[in-house]
Design an enzyme around this catalytic site. Structure first.
Site, mmCIF file in Angstrom:
data_model
loop_
_atom_site.group_PDB
_atom_site.id
_atom_site.type_symbol
_atom_site.label_atom_id
_atom_site.label_comp_id
_atom_site.label_asym_id
_atom_site.label_seq_id
_atom_site.Cartn_x
_atom_site.Cartn_y
_atom_site.Cartn_z
ATOM 1 N N SER A 79 0.821 -1.200 0.000
ATOM 2 C CA SER A 79 0.000 0.000 0.000
ATOM 3 C C SER A 79 0.862 1.261 0.000
ATOM 4 O O SER A 79 1.662 1.460 -0.908
ATOM 5 C CB SER A 79 -0.944 -0.063 1.207
ATOM 6 N N ASP B 94 -0.667 -4.768 -3.525
ATOM 7 C CA ASP B 94 -2.034 -4.244 -3.583
ATOM 8 C C ASP B 94 -2.140 -2.723 -3.556
ATOM 9 O O ASP B 94 -2.893 -2.148 -2.765
ATOM 10 C CB ASP B 94 -2.894 -4.834 -2.466
ATOM 11 N N HIS C 158 -7.167 -6.420 1.667
ATOM 12 C CA HIS C 158 -6.099 -5.513 1.252
ATOM 13 C C HIS C 158 -4.737 -5.917 1.814
ATOM 14 O O HIS C 158 -3.718 -5.829 1.135
ATOM 15 C CB HIS C 158 -6.468 -4.097 1.708
#
Length: 353
Positions: free
Chosen positions: A154, A179, A306
């Site tokens: 992220s 991700d 996530h």
């Protein structure tokens, strides 16, 4: 919007579940009672030492910045892990105990997160965070760093990409981004403050925070949450409860800089690259073209949220080790029994008829 399913990082907006699903009412308001005995046992914190071998504080010369690291393994290339916004280095704990069998692992608490301290915890500009990582690597390895694989989740994925794009880390041997995709992240920025404010803000105990993170959907692996969640919190004496350590809502001025131009920077890096995604709908145009041209490896990890490294740590560790092995990263590479080496490109070509 169903705030019970919101994670702790800005880009988690892309992983919201169907808003038509009812919220879990038990977590819709601030807990006002101690957790029950069964809850305390199920969601009790786990110590980092069950997964990492040691922890270390790195003091940056001439600055009042101290960065906390978790380390594991004794040989092989260094898998240097950068967590997402609102997480901590312990986000990689469960996967580290698998990766360390074949490589070294270093997981860093970024500025304003975990146990790291700095002169300005709110300066989460991409340039500052990149400089922090460079300073830590310099302190650890001097002018002769080992082969390094940057792994970023992220927000940390953005930091990893920007570091790779600078082309000044001479021992960089691989780049793994977890991700985060520019197109989706940029489109979601308009919703970020609402998402952050929609999270449960106060917890009467660490156990309650762990329970909420799992039952609310931001993490799907209870054991990982039991390790990683405690360092994302701090106790507020004035409020007599636990609150989030990272003040992400006060860093909005930096969010766009995390993601703008990210796809082109990722594609421009000359080292082997792996993109791990929790869904197939998030490739933007530049990445779609790049993937069709074979510029990077992409794996869609099913049945995860996530935080792929937390939700399916064994699968995540296997993907990292396979990536290292296939690209022969490190002085002797990483040998994994049963893993076929890729043949030279010319050997793979079909003979013309």
């Amino acid at each position: 919007m169903d705030s019970s399913n919101l994670g702790s990082v800005p880009e988690d907006e892309q992983h919201r579940q169907d808003s038509s699903k009812p919220a879990v009412s038990a977590f819709a308001s601030r807990p006002d009672r101690p957790p029950t005995k069964s809850s305390s046992e199920k969601y009790s914190p786990l110590d980092w030492s069950g997964y990492f071998d040691r922890e270390e504080d790195v003091c940056i010369p001439d600055l009042n910045d101290v960065f906390h690291l978790y380390m594991a393994g004794t040989e092989g290339p260094v898998v240097f892990c950068l967590h997402g916004g609102g997480y901590s280095g312990l986000s990689f704990a469960l996967s580290a105990c698998k990766i360390k069998e074949k490589a070294r692992v270093v997981a860093m608490d970024l500025r304003g997160h975990g146990k790291s301290t700095s002169e300005n915890d709110l300066d989460l500009s991409i340039e500052t965070m990149c400089n922090d990582v460079f300073a830590v690597l310099k302190a650890l390895y001097g002018d002769s760093p080992p082969a390094i694989v940057l792994v970023g989740h992220s927000m940390g994925g953005s930091v990893a990409v920007h570091i790779a794009a600078k082309k000044t880390l001479r021992s960089l041997a691989g780049l793994v981004v977890v991700d985060v995709v520019e197109g989706t992240a940029m489109a979601s920025l308009v919703h970020m403050q609402k998402i952050l404010s929609g999270r449960l803000q106060h917890f009467s105990s660490i156990e309650k925070a762990i329970e909420w993170s799992v039952r609310g959907g931001s993490l799907r692996n209870i054991d990982s949450a039991r390790v990683s969640i405690p360092t994302t919190l701090k106790y507020d004496d004035s409020k007599k409860c636990y609150v989030y350590r990272a003040r992400l809502e006060e860093t909005e001025q930096y969010w766009r800089g995390w993601y703008e131009g990210l796809s082109e920077k990722f594609l421009s890096s000359s080292v082997p690259k792996l993109l791990l995604l929790a869904g197939t709908d998030r490739l933007d145009r530049a990445l779609t073209i790049g993937q069709m041209q074979g510029k990077f490896q992409m794996v869609v990890v099913r049945h995860t949220g996530h935080a792929i490294q937390e939700d399916v740590p064994d699968e995540f560790a296997a993907l990292i080790l396979n990536f290292i092995a296939r690209n022969r990263i490190g002085p002797h590479g990483v040998e994994i029994p049963g893993l076929a080496r890729p043949r030279p490109a010319q050997a793979q070509a079909e003979p013309k008829s």
